[in-house]
Design a protein around this motif. Structure first.
Motif, PDB file in Angstrom:
ATOM      1  N   GLY A 145       0.909  -1.060   0.043  1.00 60.55           N
ATOM      2  CA  GLY A 145      -0.081   0.117  -0.193  1.00 60.55           C
ATOM      3  C   GLY A 145       0.914   1.428   0.186  1.00 60.55           C
ATOM      4  N   VAL A 146       0.207   2.390   0.244  1.00 54.51           N
ATOM      5  CA  VAL A 146       0.861   3.791   0.492  1.00 54.51           C
ATOM      6  C   VAL A 146       0.715   4.283   1.931  1.00 54.51           C
ATOM      7  CG1 VAL A 146       0.876   6.042  -0.666  1.00 54.51           C
ATOM      8  CG2 VAL A 146       0.085   4.143  -2.125  1.00 54.51           C
ATOM      9  N   TYR A 147       1.912   4.181   2.529  1.00 53.19           N
ATOM     10  CA  TYR A 147       2.075   4.618   3.692  1.00 53.19           C
ATOM     11  C   TYR A 147       2.759   5.882   4.166  1.00 53.19           C
ATOM     12  CZ  TYR A 147       0.151   0.022   3.867  1.00 53.19           C
ATOM     13  OH  TYR A 147      -0.658  -1.120   3.788  1.00 53.19           O
ATOM     14  N   ARG A 148       2.762   6.400   5.255  1.00 52.55           N
ATOM     15  CA  ARG A 148       3.503   7.482   5.759  1.00 52.55           C
ATOM     16  C   ARG A 148       4.277   7.051   7.250  1.00 52.55           C
ATOM     17  NH1 ARG A 148       3.899  12.111   2.592  1.00 52.55           N
ATOM     18  NH2 ARG A 148       2.271  12.218   1.574  1.00 52.55           N
ATOM     19  N   ILE A 149       5.038   7.674   7.570  1.00 49.46           N
ATOM     20  CA  ILE A 149       5.928   7.511   8.751  1.00 49.46           C
ATOM     21  C   ILE A 149       5.416   7.889  10.149  1.00 49.46           C
ATOM     22  CG2 ILE A 149       8.044   7.870   9.872  1.00 49.46           C
ATOM     23  CD1 ILE A 149       9.624   8.292   7.375  1.00 49.46           C
ATOM     24  N   ALA A 150       5.269   6.963  10.853  1.00 48.68           N
ATOM     25  CA  ALA A 150       4.550   7.310  12.141  1.00 48.68           C
ATOM     26  C   ALA A 150       5.440   7.642  13.327  1.00 48.68           C
ATOM     27  CB  ALA A 150       3.528   5.788  12.609  1.00 48.68           C
ATOM     28  N   SER A 161      15.070   2.016  13.706  1.00 47.93           N
ATOM     29  CA  SER A 161      13.797   1.824  12.828  1.00 47.93           C
ATOM     30  C   SER A 161      12.962   2.867  12.381  1.00 47.93           C
ATOM     31  CB  SER A 161      13.257   0.530  13.659  1.00 47.93           C
ATOM     32  OG  SER A 161      12.701   1.286  14.813  1.00 47.93           O
ATOM     33  N   ILE A 162      12.383   2.510  11.132  1.00 45.20           N
ATOM     34  CA  ILE A 162      11.057   3.563  10.945  1.00 45.20           C
ATOM     35  C   ILE A 162       9.916   2.910  11.095  1.00 45.20           C
ATOM     36  CG2 ILE A 162      10.555   5.231   8.860  1.00 45.20           C
ATOM     37  CD1 ILE A 162      13.436   5.093   8.132  1.00 45.20           C
ATOM     38  N   LYS A 163       8.877   3.651  11.765  1.00 51.44           N
ATOM     39  CA  LYS A 163       7.756   2.865  12.079  1.00 51.44           C
ATOM     40  C   LYS A 163       6.647   3.467  10.755  1.00 51.44           C
ATOM     41  CE  LYS A 163       3.914   1.684  15.268  1.00 51.44           C
ATOM     42  NZ  LYS A 163       3.359   2.039  16.653  1.00 51.44           N
ATOM     43  N   LEU A 164       5.999   2.522  10.146  1.00 56.46           N
ATOM     44  CA  LEU A 164       5.162   2.905   9.053  1.00 56.46           C
ATOM     45  C   LEU A 164       3.793   2.969   9.900  1.00 56.46           C
ATOM     46  CD1 LEU A 164       6.093   0.809   6.081  1.00 56.46           C
ATOM     47  CD2 LEU A 164       6.918   2.861   6.879  1.00 56.46           C
ATOM     48  N   ASN A 165       2.701   3.627   9.259  1.00 58.72           N
ATOM     49  CA  ASN A 165       1.643   3.834   9.719  1.00 58.72           C
ATOM     50  C   ASN A 165       0.532   2.806   9.242  1.00 58.72           C
ATOM     51  OD1 ASN A 165       1.149   4.970   7.005  1.00 58.72           O
ATOM     52  ND2 ASN A 165      -0.636   6.155   7.473  1.00 58.72           N
ATOM     53  N   TYR A 166       0.916   1.500   9.233  1.00 65.49           N
ATOM     54  CA  TYR A 166       0.152   0.374   8.981  1.00 65.49           C
ATOM     55  C   TYR A 166      -0.470   0.053  10.232  1.00 65.49           C
ATOM     56  CZ  TYR A 166      -1.831  -4.072   8.158  1.00 65.49           C
ATOM     57  OH  TYR A 166      -2.707  -5.212   8.172  1.00 65.49           O
ATOM     58  N   PRO A 167      -1.843  -0.025  10.260  1.00 66.29           N
ATOM     59  CA  PRO A 167      -2.722  -0.149   9.162  1.00 66.29           C
ATOM     60  C   PRO A 167      -3.384   1.125   8.876  1.00 66.29           C
ATOM     61  CG  PRO A 167      -3.957  -0.707  11.289  1.00 66.29           C
ATOM     62  CD  PRO A 167      -2.440  -0.913  11.746  1.00 66.29           C
ATOM     63  N   ASN A 168      -3.125   1.820   7.808  1.00 66.38           N
ATOM     64  CA  ASN A 168      -3.669   3.056   7.337  1.00 66.38           C
ATOM     65  C   ASN A 168      -5.159   2.937   7.059  1.00 66.38           C
ATOM     66  OD1 ASN A 168      -4.234   2.077   4.971  1.00 66.38           O
ATOM     67  ND2 ASN A 168      -2.417   2.805   4.020  1.00 66.38           N
ATOM     68  N   GLU A 169      -5.791   3.950   6.871  1.00 73.41           N
ATOM     69  CA  GLU A 169      -7.218   4.158   6.456  1.00 73.41           C
ATOM     70  C   GLU A 169      -7.993   3.030   5.659  1.00 73.41           C
ATOM     71  OE1 GLU A 169      -8.394   8.026   5.509  1.00 73.41           O
ATOM     72  OE2 GLU A 169      -7.730   9.049   7.535  1.00 73.41           O
ATOM     73  N   PHE A 170      -7.103   2.861   4.611  1.00 71.50           N
ATOM     74  CA  PHE A 170      -7.546   1.791   3.598  1.00 71.50           C
ATOM     75  C   PHE A 170      -7.459   0.369   4.033  1.00 71.50           C
ATOM     76  CE2 PHE A 170      -6.940  -1.096   0.104  1.00 71.50           C
ATOM     77  CZ  PHE A 170      -7.649  -0.844  -0.755  1.00 71.50           C
ATOM     78  N   ASP A 171      -6.568   0.208   4.889  1.00 69.87           N
ATOM     79  CA  ASP A 171      -6.345  -1.098   5.834  1.00 69.87           C
ATOM     80  C   ASP A 171      -7.620  -1.365   6.779  1.00 69.87           C
ATOM     81  OD1 ASP A 171      -3.831  -1.936   4.176  1.00 69.87           O
ATOM     82  OD2 ASP A 171      -3.081  -0.570   5.516  1.00 69.87           O
ATOM     83  N   LEU A 172      -7.701  -0.197   7.208  1.00 71.44           N
ATOM     84  CA  LEU A 172      -8.644  -0.228   8.522  1.00 71.44           C
ATOM     85  C   LEU A 172     -10.446  -0.437   7.791  1.00 71.44           C
ATOM     86  CD1 LEU A 172      -7.320   2.482  10.899  1.00 71.44           C
ATOM     87  CD2 LEU A 172      -7.521  -0.204  11.452  1.00 71.44           C
ATOM     88  N   LEU A 173     -10.423   0.249   6.868  1.00 74.12           N
ATOM     89  CA  LEU A 173     -11.957   0.110   6.170  1.00 74.12           C
ATOM     90  C   LEU A 173     -12.157  -1.142   5.716  1.00 74.12           C
ATOM     91  CD1 LEU A 173     -14.418   1.464   5.076  1.00 74.12           C
ATOM     92  CD2 LEU A 173     -12.995   1.683   3.062  1.00 74.12           C
ATOM     93  N   HIS A 174     -11.140  -1.880   5.209  1.00 77.13           N
ATOM     94  CA  HIS A 174     -11.527  -3.184   4.510  1.00 77.13           C
ATOM     95  C   HIS A 174     -11.403  -4.178   5.852  1.00 77.13           C
ATOM     96  CE1 HIS A 174     -11.581  -2.239   0.385  1.00 77.13           C
ATOM     97  NE2 HIS A 174     -10.685  -1.500   0.510  1.00 77.13           N
ATOM     98  N   ALA A 175     -10.560  -4.206   6.638  1.00 74.55           N
ATOM     99  CA  ALA A 175     -10.652  -4.973   8.007  1.00 74.55           C
ATOM    100  C   ALA A 175     -12.013  -4.790   8.699  1.00 74.55           C
ATOM    101  CB  ALA A 175      -9.751  -4.428   8.799  1.00 74.55           C
TER     102      ALA A 175
END
Length: 272
Positions: A145-150, A161-175
């Motif tokens: 997907g397309v992510y940002r740095i959290a 380490s660089i933390k990603l904003n998974y789950p993002n809005e797309f991931d959460l919506l489908h979950a």
């Protein structure tokens, strides 16, 4: 709609232990290997000496600024060559990391006032799972997907380490739509050469990526993770096991990468 938003927000708080969280706490609790200590640690003989030398805090108590003090100039010297070749100022205004799972490669793209340019690429030393999005905690999948740095963690068990904003809005919506209560969490780009669900880049590479992200600002960094390079052949769903919304996801990923690459020029890269 308000009910849906509350459910999605609730999903974002689930998944207390992520794929890499057991090894890389976001808080400063992990020790730093002795080999990674700064090389210059002279005794302070006078007050004036404090202006000449930087003495970092004990392991596990580093800040992002400490990391910049120790690795910043070294990274600037190394990346400066690649940025000069691409005719992009250092540090740039915006950065995009493109991670390609099949190719085991991460591309660094950046721009100042013009188009994005390919700066260099890196080998991904370890990334578990296979093609397809991450769906739940413990599936050992690197997300797509397309992510940002959290967040940036200078006290990682995996060096940095660089933390990603998974789950993002797309991931959460489908979950939420599929009633998946725990889509997982704690996905990182980090050092070393082992990982479960994260992207392990090795220590030298993560120093460059971490320092660059800190200097540019996390809000100016985008991370695109694809199953393979859509510039070589299209992203297509070739398995019935993938969720029905995968074509939508792959269309989004493809647009990001193709739009980014259309204005850039090929430059000399130097993967580790």
């Amino acid at each position: 709609m308000k009910s849906t938003a509350r459910i999605i927000a609730g999903l974002a708080l689930t998944g207390l232990l992520g794929a890499c969280s057991g090894h890389k706490p976001v808080t400063a609790t992990a020790g730093r290997p002795a080999a990674l200590k700064p090389r210059i640690q002279p005794p302070l003989q006078a007050q004036s000496d404090r202006k000449m030398y930087y003495l970092p805090p004990p392991p596990g108590q580093w800040t992002v600024q400490d990391t910049l003090q120790v690795y910043g100039e070294r990274v600037k010297d190394k990346l400066g060559y690649y940025f000069a070749e691409a005719e992009v100022s250092y540090p740039p205004k915006e950065v995009v990391f493109i991670a390609l799972k099949q190719e085991k490669k991460l591309e660094l793209w950046a721009r100042d006032n013009g188009n994005f340019q390919l700066i260099r690429d890196y080998y991904i030393l370890a990334a578990s799972g296979e093609a397809g999005p991450k769906l739940r905690q413990g599936d050992r999948q690197v997300p797509e997907g397309v992510y940002r740095i959290a967040g940036l963690n200078p006290n990682s068990h995996y060096h940095l380490s660089i933390k990603l904003n998974y789950p993002n809005e797309f991931d959460l919506l489908h979950a939420w739509q599929e009633r998946r209560a725990n889509p997982g969490s704690d996905i990182f780009i980090h050092g070393k050469a082992a990982s479960v669900g994260c992207l392990a880049m090795g220590d030298e590479a993560i120093e460059e990526l971490f320092v660059l992200a800190a200097q540019v600002g996390a809000e100016n960094v985008k991370v695109v993770i694809a199953p393979h390079d859509p510039r070589v052949y299209p992203l297509q769903v070739d398995s019935e096991d993938l969720p029905p919304w995968t074509p939508e996801l792959y269309s989004l990923i493809s647009r990001e990468i193709l739009a980014l690459s259309s204005g850039g020029k090929s430059v000399k890269t130097g993967a580790f």
